[in-house]
Design a protein around this motif. Structure first.
Motif, short mmCIF file in Angstrom:
data_model
loop_
_atom_site.label_atom_id
_atom_site.label_comp_id
_atom_site.label_asym_id
_atom_site.label_seq_id
_atom_site.Cartn_x
_atom_site.Cartn_y
_atom_site.Cartn_z
N GLU A 65 44.87 -13.90 45.93
CA GLU A 65 45.24 -12.95 44.80
C GLU A 65 44.14 -12.51 43.69
OE1 GLU A 65 47.38 -17.70 44.13
OE2 GLU A 65 45.37 -17.21 43.35
N ALA A 66 42.47 -12.62 43.91
CA ALA A 66 41.54 -11.83 43.54
C ALA A 66 41.89 -9.97 43.56
CB ALA A 66 40.75 -12.53 43.75
N GLN A 67 42.36 -9.80 44.51
CA GLN A 67 41.86 -8.35 45.29
C GLN A 67 43.09 -7.93 44.77
OE1 GLN A 67 40.15 -8.00 47.82
NE2 GLN A 67 39.85 -9.90 46.80
N THR A 68 42.33 -6.69 44.35
CA THR A 68 43.69 -5.46 43.23
C THR A 68 44.15 -4.37 44.23
OG1 THR A 68 41.86 -3.65 43.45
CG2 THR A 68 42.83 -5.30 41.78
N ASP A 69 43.86 -4.63 46.08
CA ASP A 69 45.23 -3.86 46.42
C ASP A 69 45.63 -4.99 48.07
OD1 ASP A 69 42.45 -3.82 48.40
OD2 ASP A 69 41.94 -1.88 46.98
N ARG A 70 45.63 -4.10 49.00
CA ARG A 70 46.19 -5.24 50.49
C ARG A 70 45.69 -4.89 51.12
NH1 ARG A 70 51.78 -6.43 52.22
NH2 ARG A 70 50.62 -5.60 54.08
N GLU A 71 43.62 -4.07 50.72
CA GLU A 71 43.37 -4.02 51.90
C GLU A 71 42.31 -5.17 52.82
OE1 GLU A 71 38.56 -2.41 52.37
OE2 GLU A 71 39.93 -2.28 50.37
N LEU A 72 42.62 -6.24 52.36
CA LEU A 72 41.38 -7.48 52.53
C LEU A 72 42.84 -7.80 53.69
CD1 LEU A 72 39.93 -10.13 52.71
CD2 LEU A 72 41.08 -11.05 50.96
N THR A 75 43.31 -6.15 56.85
CA THR A 75 42.20 -5.97 57.03
C THR A 75 41.97 -7.16 58.05
OG1 THR A 75 41.27 -4.42 56.26
CG2 THR A 75 39.64 -5.70 57.55
N VAL A 76 41.89 -8.41 57.61
CA VAL A 76 42.63 -9.71 57.95
C VAL A 76 43.43 -9.86 59.25
CG1 VAL A 76 43.40 -11.93 58.01
CG2 VAL A 76 41.58 -10.75 56.13
N ILE A 77 44.27 -9.09 59.16
CA ILE A 77 45.63 -9.15 59.94
C ILE A 77 45.13 -8.26 62.02
CG2 ILE A 77 47.96 -8.85 61.46
CD1 ILE A 77 47.50 -11.01 59.13
N ALA A 78 44.63 -7.24 60.91
CA ALA A 78 44.12 -5.82 62.19
C ALA A 78 42.98 -6.31 62.56
CB ALA A 78 44.34 -4.64 61.69
N ALA A 79 42.02 -7.10 61.93
CA ALA A 79 39.96 -6.90 62.61
C ALA A 79 40.31 -8.37 63.00
CB ALA A 79 39.35 -6.44 61.37
N HIS A 103 34.29 -13.40 43.15
CA HIS A 103 33.46 -12.64 43.41
C HIS A 103 33.97 -12.01 44.73
CE1 HIS A 103 30.37 -14.12 40.84
NE2 HIS A 103 30.46 -14.71 42.15
N ALA A 104 34.92 -11.18 43.90
CA ALA A 104 36.76 -10.85 45.33
C ALA A 104 35.67 -9.50 46.08
CB ALA A 104 37.75 -10.49 44.01
N GLY A 105 34.69 -9.28 45.87
CA GLY A 105 34.94 -7.96 47.02
C GLY A 105 33.40 -8.49 47.84
N ASP A 106 32.67 -9.66 47.47
CA ASP A 106 32.21 -10.28 48.29
C ASP A 106 32.10 -10.43 49.80
OD1 ASP A 106 30.19 -10.35 46.78
OD2 ASP A 106 29.32 -12.77 46.53
#
Length: 992
Positions: A65-72, A75-79, A103-106
């Motif tokens: 919810e705190a993210q601004t894009d789908r990167e996380l 990455t969770v699904i792929a890595a 701290h959404a980027g940590d």
């Protein structure tokens, strides 16, 4: 669409994957953040592998919810590496989940591990904290670093010891960053001083928890040319600021408290001292525990060179600590005090401080380090598990014991880590909530039935620690002498000697010989001894004379070693071995009684076996033993044998009640202990006299003596207040039977008395019973035996006031009951005179008392410590109570008793003495009686003053509840109690 009343397939899959609230999980998976991957088996599998799938899913949704894009999400699904680390942390720590949500980027800190990231040290953590120049940013950076430690921990990349080391390294980097913030805020202070931060405790030992106080000590020096006073003030400001940076609560919470209370003088001492000031304190004032704490001292921040000088200066003192008097006792007492201070409601859940907890392992290891680290530098590690491994390698600890302790310590520390990681709160209590227990169990790999498996493993490991933590210290002593496993490292003779000296053994060479004799060989007996002795040695060491305890145990074992029941009793009856150890090491009397009939050991295995037997149960046994003998000598020998056994029973129960055991606390009511001893010894002496009288009469006259004959107990005997070494004060009264001439009756009565005294004093293995008839009319000048009429005539014409006073304790103890009853009726008007005593009689009693105080005190004795004749002693209390009886016994029925404490209570109830004064007199009388009993138990001979020999004095103190090194406190307490009692006596007895 799912049919009504049926569960969806997703619901069932979630249950199988370990979710406890599948409905809530379904809703989260259906939400916008995860709807695209809600059926992804990889995601569900990864969530199900976490400690708490529900918590992990909830944390993941909040983070997305705190993210601004789908990167996380992508990455969770792929890595898989990130997926395992991130979800592992989210499923184990709600607190770190909160941090990630804020701290959404940590989460990026968990994406990639370089090889150097697998085992980061202080340098890597300092880079992670770089740029944190205020308390808030330092907290954020600290949590970011903590994320990576927790990820490696929950994924199993690091074990518990490596995790603890990383946490200590992160703490080191954090202290350095906090000190840099403090220096930047006050550059003028920083310029004046050198400041070293010394880590102590778990941080110093490189074995920190997730949330723990970070213990530190500060050392300060002036820079060249600076004033020392100003420099120390500047250093104190910097140290205080550094502590606040870490400890204070901000919008990002706190990091952990920095605790400087291990410094010299604790909270009362200056926060920062110079090196010379530290050294002076440790050389003169430091207590044993302070040297134990210095085992883990390690410079971590500030002026490292100064910190290393501090450690180098104090290290020699640390390794001399074991030479201090009462070293082992001090350490063990501190451990016991820690356990005693745990709230009762928490003790069973206390993972760190409770019995079988982490502290037991740490204390045992540190104790061994301090004893043997003097000569073996390989043992000088501040890390518990490293030190344990070194102790095993050197033969100071048995290898099997070390492996079991290592496993237990790792498991308990892992539990502690998981408990603290959840909320990042400092706690050592195992939670009671089932959900918490389930999460902890799953995090430790217990997946079948996490709660039951966790409880089972936890209890198993604490049981191992409880069993081994004492044995750890003693078993290698046996391995050193038993020589059973060739090639295994063992204690050298010198190391064994050092350990025994540290335990308080005065003659370690003799102790090793005893151990060798008991434990060597491959027989079943030696094997059982090797099981028993590690624990027994600990109990002996808890006494004032461990050497005597071990020697006596060897003697008993030599005497009973071939009997099938002896070692089985000690091995299988939980209390028997400890009871025996207490009895054998408490002094000379009880072991001497036991050696004369070692089979009495059997009494120690049964709580009922230590209960004193009264006269009603003893007298039939004595009379039966007498009736079986074919001569008076053999009959009285049998009676004395029963007396010896009962004296041992009484002494053993007294010692065990005074020392306490692991299962039975110290008897809180000291008066009850005194009453039990006095009543038991008086009853068994009465039974012995009854048996002796029967034997003498039967041997010469058959069933009937020509004269009726009674024995009247006097003094402490009549008062049921005999001590172990007391004589039996008596009067003898007879009355000729019808048709028997008085001369013949008198001759028979005198012969009975003479023969009773002879038989009871014949040298033998049994202690003699001395009969003292000096309280008879005319004292030593008067006849030993009188008729009832003669007593009547004497008391009518010649009786003195002191004789009336002596008769206050008169009670029938043996012989013709009717004659004894009539004697008591005869003397009642004398001891309870109608209308009380006249003024002349009162003055005479006071004069006699004053004369006795001045004339009968032994030359050279310290009156203030004389329990019988000294101020506030037995005589003071008893004469005061007896004056009440003589004056008011005619009107107050409760005063018509032979027992001092009962009469004192009756006087209080009648308003003759205040409750406060009665309590003071009672306390003094009980204490003086206890001291006399202790002296007899310790020395094996009676005495009215404290022993002068140090070990005997310490043994008396141990009996009275004073630990090693506190004999002076015992003497001060006695003087204080006696002084208060004397003040009451001055008022009530002398009318001052």
């Amino acid at each position: 669409m799912t049919a009504p009343g049926r569960r969806s397939s997703t619901f069932s899959r979630l249950l199988r994957h370990g979710f406890t609230d599948p409905s809530a999980a379904e809703r989260l998976l259906d939400g916008p953040e995860l709807s695209g991957v809600r059926n992804d088996p990889v995601l569900l599998e990864a969530l199900g592998a976490t400690a708490d799938p529900d918590l992990a899913l909830h944390g993941l949704v909040r983070l997305l919810e705190a993210q601004t894009d789908r990167e996380l999400l992508d990455t969770v699904i792929a890595a898989k590496p990130l997926r395992d680390r991130l979800l592992g942390v989210l499923g184990a720590s709600a607190a770190l989940g909160e941090h990630l949500a804020r701290h959404a980027g940590d989460w990026q800190a968990l994406v990639m591990y370089e090889p150097r990231d697998l085992h980061p040290g202080v340098e890597e953590f300092e880079r992670g904290l770089a740029g944190a120049d205020d308390p808030v940013s330092l907290r954020v950076a600290y949590r970011r670093c903590l994320l990576s430690i927790a990820a490696r921990d929950v994924c199993g990349t690091t074990d518990v010891a490596e995790t603890a080391a990383e946490l200590a390294d992160l703490a080191t980097a954090t202290l350095r960053a906090a000190l840099a913030i403090a220096r930047a805020a006050a550059p003028e202070d920083a310029a004046l001083c050198r400041l070293a931060v010394i880590a102590m405790g778990k941080c110093g030992g490189h074995e920190l928890n997730y949330v723990s106080d970070v213990d530190v000590i500060f050392v300060g020096e002036a820079v060249d040319g600076a004033d020392e006073g100003k420099a120390l003030r500047a250093a104190t400001k910097l140290a205080s600021h550094m502590m606040r940076v870490c400890s204070e609560t901000t919008v990002e919470g706190s990091i952990w408290p920095v605790d400087a209370n291990l410094r010299p003088e604790g909270r009362n001492g200056p926060l920062v001292r110079t090196l010379s000031s530290h050294l002076a304190y440790y050389q003169r004032w430091a207590k044993t525990w302070e040297f134990q704490a210095l085992l883990k001292a390690r410079p971590v921040a500030g002026d490292i060179e100064l910190g290393e000088e501090y450690v180098a200066a104090l290290e020699p003192l640390v390794w001399k600590a074991a030479e201090r008097e009462n070293f082992v006792a001090d350490v063990q007492k501190m451990r016991r005090r820690v356990v005693e201070n745990i709230p009762v409601a928490e003790i069973d859940r206390e993972l760190k401080l409770g019995p079988g907890g982490l502290r037991d392992v740490e204390f045992a290891v540190q104790l061994l380090q301090l004893v043997h680290g003097r000569a073996d530098a390989s043992l000088r590690s501040g890390t518990t598990l490293d030190a344990l491994q070194a102790l095993a390698a050197g033969g100071y600890v048995g290898r099997d014991d070390a492996v079991q302790l290592d496993d237990a310590y790792r498991f308990l520390r892992s539990m502690e880590h998981r408990i603290q990681l959840f909320r990042l709160r400092r706690t050592h209590l195992v939670p009671e909530d089932e959900a918490d227990l389930r999460r902890i169990g799953r995090s430790l790999g217990l997946r079948t039935d996490p709660v039951a498996e966790l409880n089972r493993e936890w209890k198993r490991h604490t049981s191992v620690v409880r069993r081994l933590h004492e044995k750890l210290f003693y078993r290698p002593l046996l391995d050193a002498v038993a020589q059973l496993a060739p090639g295994e490292a063992r204690l050298s003779p010198e190391a064994a000697r050092e350990r025994l000296v540290a335990l308080g053994y005065a003659d370690p060479a003799a102790a090793l010989r005893h151990l060798e004799a008991l434990a060597s060989g491959v027989t079943r007996k030696a094997a059982i001894q090797r099981t028993l002795l590690p624990v027994l040695l600990g109990w002996f060491a808890d006494s004032a004379d461990p050497d005597a305890g071990l020697l006596n145990f060897r003697k008993v074992s030599d005497a009973l070693g071939k009997t099938p029941w002896y070692l089985r009793l000690l091995r299988d009856e939980g209390a028997a071995a400890e009871n025996l150890a207490r009895v054998l090491s408490a002094g000379r009397l009880a072991p001497d009684l036991l050696m004369r009939a070692p089979e009495a050991v059997a009494l120690l295995g049964d709580e009922e076996g230590l209960a004193p037997r009264d006269r009603a149960s003893l007298e039939p046994e004595v009379l039966a033993a007498v009736s079986r003998a074919d001569s008076a000598e053999k009959a009285v020998a049998a009676a004395r044998g029963v007396r010896r056994r009962e004296l041992f029973r009484t002494a053993a129960a007294d010692i065990i009640g005074s020392y306490g055991t692991e299962t039975q606390p110290v008897e809180a009511d000291q008066g009850a202990l005194v009453d039990r001893v006095g009543g038991a010894v008086s009853d068994l002496n009465a039974a012995t006299l009854a048996g002796t009288l029967r034997a003498v009469v039967r041997d010469t006259w058959g069933d009937t003596l020509p004269t009726r004959f009674a024995v009247i107990g006097m003094g402490r005997f009549g008062g049921h207040e005999l001590g172990y070494g007391s004589d039996a004060d008596v009067l003898f009264v007879h009355e000729p039977r019808n048709g028997v001439p008085e001369q013949s009756a008198a001759e028979a009565a005198n012969k009975v008395v003479s023969e009773m005294r002879r038989l009871l004093q014949i040298p033998s293995a049994d202690p003699p019973l001395l009969i003292d008839a000096d309280l008879r009319p005319e004292g030593k000048s008067g006849p030993l035996v009188r008729t009832l009429k003669s007593y009547e005539a004497y008391y009518r014409r010649w009786s003195l006031v002191w004789e009336s006073q002596a008769l206050l304790r008169a009670e029938v103890v043996a012989g013709d009951e009717d004659l004894g009853r009539r004697f008591i009726e005869l003397i009642d008007p004398l001891r309870y005179p109608a209308e009380g005593l006249g003024d002349d009689a009162v003055r005479e009693i006071r004069r006699l008392k004053a004369r006795m105080e001045s004339e009968r005190m032994p030359r050279g004795a310290d009156p203030k410590l004389h329990t019988k004749l000294g101020p506030g002693g037995l005589s003071d209390v008893e004469w005061t109570v007896q004056l009440f009886q003589l004056q008011h016994g005619w009107a107050v029925p409760g005063l018509r008793t032979t027992r001092t404490r009962e009469a004192l209570a009756a006087a209080c109830a009648a308003g003759l003495i205040s409750g406060e004064d009665a309590e003071i007199l009672d306390e003094a009388w009980v204490l003086a009686t206890r001291v006399r009993n202790a002296v007899m138990l310790v020395r094996g001979r009676a005495g009215d003053t404290f022993p002068t020999e140090a070990r005997e004095l310490a043994a008396v103190g141990r009996y009275l509840g004073y630990g090693p090194g506190h004999a002076g406190d015992m003497l001060d307490a006695y003087r204080r109690t006696a002084r208060r009692a004397r003040s009451v006596v001055e008022t009530l007895f002398y009318g001052a």
